[in-house]
Design a protein around this motif. Structure first.
Motif, PDB file in Angstrom:
ATOM      1  N   VAL A  19       0.864  -1.179   0.000  1.00  0.00           N
ATOM      2  CA  VAL A  19       0.000   0.000   0.000  1.00  0.00           C
ATOM      3  C   VAL A  19       0.900   1.228   0.000  1.00  0.00           C
ATOM      4  CG1 VAL A  19      -1.897   1.204   1.129  1.00  0.00           C
ATOM      5  CG2 VAL A  19      -1.705  -1.275   1.338  1.00  0.00           C
ATOM      6  N   THR A  20       0.640   2.165  -0.918  1.00  0.00           N
ATOM      7  CA  THR A  20       1.504   3.321  -1.099  1.00  0.00           C
ATOM      8  C   THR A  20       0.724   4.596  -0.885  1.00  0.00           C
ATOM      9  OG1 THR A  20       2.637   2.031  -2.815  1.00  0.00           O
ATOM     10  CG2 THR A  20       3.194   4.358  -2.656  1.00  0.00           C
ATOM     11  N   LEU A  21       1.367   5.571  -0.261  1.00  0.00           N
ATOM     12  CA  LEU A  21       0.759   6.882  -0.086  1.00  0.00           C
ATOM     13  C   LEU A  21       0.919   7.706  -1.364  1.00  0.00           C
ATOM     14  CD1 LEU A  21       2.028   7.726   3.504  1.00  0.00           C
ATOM     15  CD2 LEU A  21      -0.339   7.320   2.842  1.00  0.00           C
ATOM     16  N   GLY A  22      -0.103   8.519  -1.659  1.00  0.00           N
ATOM     17  CA  GLY A  22      -0.031   9.436  -2.779  1.00  0.00           C
ATOM     18  C   GLY A  22      -0.154  10.865  -2.302  1.00  0.00           C
ATOM     19  N   THR A  23      -0.102  11.794  -3.235  1.00  0.00           N
ATOM     20  CA  THR A  23      -0.187  13.210  -2.902  1.00  0.00           C
ATOM     21  C   THR A  23      -1.565  13.748  -3.227  1.00  0.00           C
ATOM     22  OG1 THR A  23       0.554  13.940  -5.086  1.00  0.00           O
ATOM     23  CG2 THR A  23       2.248  13.508  -3.442  1.00  0.00           C
ATOM     24  N   GLY A  24      -2.006  14.747  -2.462  1.00  0.00           N
ATOM     25  CA  GLY A  24      -3.167  15.523  -2.866  1.00  0.00           C
ATOM     26  C   GLY A  24      -2.705  16.506  -3.925  1.00  0.00           C
ATOM     27  N   GLU A  25      -3.399  16.588  -5.038  1.00  0.00           N
ATOM     28  CA  GLU A  25      -2.917  17.380  -6.160  1.00  0.00           C
ATOM     29  C   GLU A  25      -3.934  18.453  -6.528  1.00  0.00           C
ATOM     30  OE1 GLU A  25      -1.827  14.490  -9.111  1.00  0.00           O
ATOM     31  OE2 GLU A  25      -0.373  13.542  -7.796  1.00  0.00           O
ATOM     32  N   GLY A  26      -3.639  19.191  -7.612  1.00  0.00           N
ATOM     33  CA  GLY A  26      -4.518  20.287  -7.982  1.00  0.00           C
ATOM     34  C   GLY A  26      -5.912  19.842  -8.352  1.00  0.00           C
ATOM     35  N   GLY A  27      -6.039  18.602  -8.865  1.00  0.00           N
ATOM     36  CA  GLY A  27      -7.336  18.133  -9.311  1.00  0.00           C
ATOM     37  C   GLY A  27      -7.979  17.125  -8.400  1.00  0.00           C
ATOM     38  N   ASN A  28      -7.338  16.788  -7.278  1.00  0.00           N
ATOM     39  CA  ASN A  28      -7.974  15.912  -6.290  1.00  0.00           C
ATOM     40  C   ASN A  28      -7.564  16.368  -4.902  1.00  0.00           C
ATOM     41  OD1 ASN A  28      -5.412  14.134  -7.357  1.00  0.00           O
ATOM     42  ND2 ASN A  28      -5.671  13.922  -5.163  1.00  0.00           N
ATOM     43  N   ALA A  29      -8.263  15.870  -3.909  1.00  0.00           N
ATOM     44  CA  ALA A  29      -8.149  16.437  -2.567  1.00  0.00           C
ATOM     45  C   ALA A  29      -6.891  15.998  -1.840  1.00  0.00           C
ATOM     46  CB  ALA A  29      -9.383  16.062  -1.756  1.00  0.00           C
ATOM     47  N   PHE A  30      -6.410  16.866  -0.968  1.00  0.00           N
ATOM     48  CA  PHE A  30      -5.297  16.616  -0.059  1.00  0.00           C
ATOM     49  C   PHE A  30      -5.841  15.833   1.129  1.00  0.00           C
ATOM     50  CE2 PHE A  30      -2.694  18.077   3.566  1.00  0.00           C
ATOM     51  CZ  PHE A  30      -1.416  17.870   3.084  1.00  0.00           C
ATOM     52  N   GLY A  31      -5.302  14.640   1.371  1.00  0.00           N
ATOM     53  CA  GLY A  31      -5.797  13.811   2.463  1.00  0.00           C
ATOM     54  C   GLY A  31      -5.309  12.392   2.301  1.00  0.00           C
ATOM     55  N   ASP A  32      -6.159  11.422   2.666  1.00  0.00           N
ATOM     56  CA  ASP A  32      -5.762  10.009   2.671  1.00  0.00           C
ATOM     57  C   ASP A  32      -5.839   9.428   1.265  1.00  0.00           C
ATOM     58  OD1 ASP A  32      -5.376  10.120   5.403  1.00  0.00           O
ATOM     59  OD2 ASP A  32      -7.400   9.455   5.862  1.00  0.00           O
ATOM     60  N   ARG A  33      -4.856   9.750   0.437  1.00  0.00           N
ATOM     61  CA  ARG A  33      -4.791   9.187  -0.902  1.00  0.00           C
ATOM     62  C   ARG A  33      -3.862   7.985  -0.877  1.00  0.00           C
ATOM     63  NH1 ARG A  33      -2.343  11.545  -6.618  1.00  0.00           N
ATOM     64  NH2 ARG A  33      -3.474  10.084  -7.955  1.00  0.00           N
ATOM     65  N   ILE A  34      -4.343   6.824  -1.340  1.00  0.00           N
ATOM     66  CA  ILE A  34      -3.555   5.598  -1.285  1.00  0.00           C
ATOM     67  C   ILE A  34      -3.635   4.854  -2.617  1.00  0.00           C
ATOM     68  CG2 ILE A  34      -3.792   5.295   1.204  1.00  0.00           C
ATOM     69  CD1 ILE A  34      -5.992   3.235   0.652  1.00  0.00           C
ATOM     70  N   PHE A  35      -2.639   3.992  -2.834  1.00  0.00           N
ATOM     71  CA  PHE A  35      -2.616   3.060  -3.951  1.00  0.00           C
ATOM     72  C   PHE A  35      -2.450   1.655  -3.372  1.00  0.00           C
ATOM     73  CE2 PHE A  35      -1.039   7.063  -5.492  1.00  0.00           C
ATOM     74  CZ  PHE A  35      -1.571   7.207  -6.764  1.00  0.00           C
ATOM     75  N   ILE A  36      -3.167   0.682  -3.945  1.00  0.00           N
ATOM     76  CA  ILE A  36      -3.039  -0.718  -3.545  1.00  0.00           C
ATOM     77  C   ILE A  36      -2.639  -1.526  -4.774  1.00  0.00           C
ATOM     78  CG2 ILE A  36      -4.183  -2.723  -2.533  1.00  0.00           C
ATOM     79  CD1 ILE A  36      -6.180  -0.845  -1.231  1.00  0.00           C
ATOM     80  N   ARG A  37      -1.541  -2.248  -4.648  1.00  0.00           N
ATOM     81  CA  ARG A  37      -0.998  -3.041  -5.759  1.00  0.00           C
ATOM     82  C   ARG A  37      -0.877  -2.210  -7.033  1.00  0.00           C
ATOM     83  NH1 ARG A  37      -3.562  -9.204  -5.038  1.00  0.00           N
ATOM     84  NH2 ARG A  37      -2.230  -9.760  -3.269  1.00  0.00           N
ATOM     85  N   GLY A  38      -0.540  -0.931  -6.863  1.00  0.00           N
ATOM     86  CA  GLY A  38      -0.261  -0.065  -8.002  1.00  0.00           C
ATOM     87  C   GLY A  38      -1.411   0.774  -8.486  1.00  0.00           C
ATOM     88  N   PHE A  39      -2.643   0.546  -7.993  1.00  0.00           N
ATOM     89  CA  PHE A  39      -3.806   1.236  -8.539  1.00  0.00           C
ATOM     90  C   PHE A  39      -4.454   2.158  -7.503  1.00  0.00           C
ATOM     91  CE2 PHE A  39      -3.343  -2.530 -11.208  1.00  0.00           C
ATOM     92  CZ  PHE A  39      -3.468  -1.983 -12.480  1.00  0.00           C
TER      93      PHE A  39
END
Length: 750
Positions: free
Chosen positions: A113-133
């Motif tokens: 499970v990987t953490l992602g960034t909140g970006e200009g077009g989606n919200a800053f918060g608990d953004r995650i990736f599971i098995r790459g998606f």
């Protein structure tokens, strides 16, 4: 501001470490006293930390707090050992021992499970990736989807289950790489207890929680959890969070067959958000700056978010072999912030732009679920069938902030702007620079999603030790996107209204073989679908929201194979698991030269996982795993992208938490976490990268009396500088993970 205060970090760290070092002496004395006591047969009695406490996880194995035996989600009818799927169940005891106080901190230590960034077009918060998606909208609380992106707490959590691989049969839309199921603490009708925690630590850390369960009548109980948290972020100037929350859960056994449940959950968060460090384009890595450097504007930046969620549920044992379960929920969440992105670094001039990103979102949703579990014999076969449906109506209102680009600075009060940002010194940023520009409100947009799903999952016992699982689910997904006053980015400053209405079927099939009771061997196949606009926090098609470029597309389709083995040993107290997987997205959306998206790409994520959780030798608790992920673009209309790896997905990730019961009331251990390098970019990774890292944490528990316990957590012991994720942009930046911290928590149980 808070971070101006001098922090006696070294002195406090020394104090709490000293407290841990003297603990074994007291622990040994207490052990000797315990050994003096004897049972009726004259044998010594020893009370150990591993015994089941009143507030222990009811789904965990007796004497093995790290081993969760079953899901709290009734759709998973079999024990986790016999479920033909990789499920990482993280109990609250593990959450405590790794010193995690938020959903994000738990995920940081979870392989695969990987953490992602909140970006200009989606919200800053608990953004995650599971098995790459992407999985930021694939988080469920007690069986119902928790829409939107916000910052989640863990004070009222019993366990967090990471269900890996396409999971549409269980969850509906999305769930390409899997889903996260958060299970709340429920009221227990057979006992009363009170657990209170008080924690103090470095970086002005203060955290207080209470967990009280009371039998209020025969068959009725009320459980209340409360939390207050106030702390700076270790290793970061000026970054802090203050949050509080309360959760109340009522359980009533109306009859022997009917149980009613009701709960309410409220949280609020205030703080200073942080986007981390700028990038050095010459080396394609984070710029060489002091780890503490913060590139925000204290007079402008902020974050506020929260949630109010109410749920009613009923469980009815209609007849022998048939149970019916219903849940309804209404929730509101909000997420508001202005956060500075450290962009456009000019290394020659030694400057960087604090460019504001922002959000002002409100989410409101209704959700309902009704399903039955039936045990049905048909000749030589035994069926355990789950069938039912769910409905949700989710609304997001977004009105972003606007910031004027004209400077009104003067010679004595210079304020410089660049692309609505303030120019700061790269090495010595002045976060107190005056910010005198008006902040207004922009164009209002709405996303509304209505989903309806129906499913059936049949677990069939074919012969002794041989089981098949078959599942089928159909969904409808209707999304409306509109702007109230026009939006120049989407419709030439004219009001915009878009609708996408789709339906899709998904299925799963699995075969499980048990040569002996403790060993499970399985193979499975499953599918899932990604309709356009499924990420309802997004404001454009580029971030998987709905736009003119993708409104008419059919859903993306995913399929996955997984084969694995699970072995229960050490008297049922330890579970070893291993699995190989492959997920293929056959018709991935790709942006074309004409500005539209077409279903012409093909993505593949494949790899291997292994995990261990439970107790060895009655004294050694283990929880951890390793994941290898090879995620690549295998077909694309842009030939240059073929063969490129996914952005923000490491190939290797691993963690191991181990604690040893040294004496009857002193426990010591730690966790090692490893992640290989990862690369930034959009769908395809570029050359921008952050290096891999290894982080070490320690934990110690001392129980001087039956009612008092102390716990010491020291996280990131070596004060390692490392990064969680890279922002996907031509001018990227990197999230800085927290530095070293120490927390001493006192727990009183009654």
């Amino acid at each position: 501001m808070r971070s101006n205060e001098s922090r006696a970090t070294g002195a406090l760290l020394g104090s709490v470490l000293a407290a841990a070092l003297v603990a074994p002496a007291g622990a040994t004395a207490h052990a000797e006293e315990a050994a003096d006591a004897a049972d009726s047969n004259g044998r010594p009695q020893i009370v150990v930390l591993g015994q089941r406490a009143e507030d222990a996880n009811p789904n965990a194995q007796d004497g093995a707090p790290y081993k969760v035996n079953k899901s709290q989600n009734g759709k998973f009818t079999e024990p986790l050992r016999d479920t033909p799927k990789t499920i990482t169940a993280i109990p609250k005891e593990v959450i405590e021992d790794i010193g995690a106080t938020s959903f994000r901190e738990v995920v940081r230590s979870t392989p695969g499970v990987t953490l992602g960034t909140g970006e200009g077009g989606n919200a800053f918060g608990d953004r995650i990736f599971i098995r790459g998606f992407e999985a930021r909208n694939d988080v469920y609380i007690d069986g119902l989807r928790d829409p939107g992106v916000t910052s989640r707490e863990v004070f009222a959590v019993e366990q967090i289950e990471v269900v890996k691989g396409p999971s549409a049969t269980y969850g509906g839309r999305g769930t390409t790489g899997g889903l996260v199921s958060v299970q709340s603490k429920r009221a227990a009708t057979d006992r009363s207890f009170l657990v209170a925690d008080a924690g103090l630590g470095t970086d002005d850390y203060k955290r207080f929680t209470i967990d009280g369960n009371a039998k209020i009548a025969d068959g009725w109980a009320l459980r209340v959890n409360g939390m207050f948290h106030d702390a700076d972020t270790p290793g970061r100037d000026h970054v802090w969070q203050r949050r509080w929350g309360v959760a109340a859960a009522l359980t009533g056994e109306v009859t022997d067959r009917l149980t009613l449940r009701a709960d309410y959950y409220h949280t609020q968060l205030d703080g200073m958000p942080d986007y981390g460090h700028p990038f050095d384009a010459t080396i394609q890595q984070p710029a060489k700056v002091d780890r503490d450097n913060f590139y925000g504007i204290l007079a402008r930046d902020f974050i506020k978010n929260g949630a109010d969620v109410g749920t009613l549920a009923a469980d009815w044992e209609a007849t022998e072999g048939l149970s019916i379960h219903g849940t309804v929920r209404y929730g509101e969440t909000y997420n508001r912030y202005i956060v500075s992105a450290p962009e456009n670094p000019n290394l020659a001039a030694g400057t960087v732009t604090a460019n504001p990103k922002n959000s002002n979102r409100d989410n409101r949703y209704y959700a309902a679920s009704l399903y039955a579990v039936a045990e049905v014999p048909t000749g030589p076969f035994q069926h355990k069938i789950v069938f039912g449906g769910d409905f949700s109506d989710e609304k997001v209102r977004n009105q972003p902030y606007t910031i004027t680009s004209t400077s009104n600075g003067s010679a004595t009060n210079p304020v410089y702007t660049s692309r609505f940002g303030v120019v700061l010194d790269l090495q010595n940023p002045d976060n107190y620079v005056p910010f005198d520009f008006p902040v207004g409100l922009g164009v209002v947009s709405h996303n509304r999603v209505r989903s309806l799903g129906a499913y059936a999952i049949d677990t069939i016992t074919l012969a002794k030790g041989l089981t098949a699982t078959l599942g089928l689910r159909g969904d409808t997904f209707t999304i409306d996107y509109d702007t109230e006053d026009g939006n120049s980015a989407l419709a030439g400053n004219q009001p915009l209204a878009l609708r996408s209405d789709t339906g899709f079927l998904n299925w799963q099939g699995a075969l499980t073989y048990k040569p002996v009771e403790a060993l499970t061997i399985y193979g499975s196949y499953a599918t899932s679908s990604n309709p356009s606009g499924e990420q309802i926090d997004a404001t454009s098609a580029g971030y998987d929201g709905l736009g003119t470029a993708n409104v008419n597309l059919q859903p993306e389709r995913n399929k996955a194979w997984e084969g694995g083995v699970k072995w229960e040993t050490a008297g049922g107290k330890l579970l070893l698991s291993a699995a190989a997987f492959r997920i293929t997205k056959e018709n991935a959306r790709e942006l074309q030269g004409d500005g539209t998206y077409q279903l012409v790409g093909k993505l593949r994520s494949q790899g291997f996982e292994a995990s261990v959780n439970g107790t060895l030798f009655e004294r050694l608790n283990l929880f951890g795993g390793y994941t290898y992920t090879d995620a690549k673009i295998v077909a694309s209309s842009n030939a240059a992208n073929v063969g490129k790896i996914f952005a923000n997905i490491p190939k290797h990730s691993a963690s191991l938490l181990a604690t040893l019961l040294v004496t009857s009331n002193f426990e010591f251990g730690g966790q090692a976490t490893y992640r290989s390098e990862l690369f930034g970019g959009t769908a395809a990774a570029g050359t921008a990268r952050v290096p891999g890292y290894t982080r070490f944490d320690i934990v110690a528990r001392w129980k001087p009396t039956t009612w008092l316990e102390t716990r010491l957590n020291v996280n990131n012991v070596t004060d390692k500088t490392y990064y969680d994720a890279i922002y996907r942009s031509a001018t990227p930046f990197a999230y800085v993970a927290p530095g070293r911290s120490a927390m001493l928590t006192f727990t009183v149980r009654y």
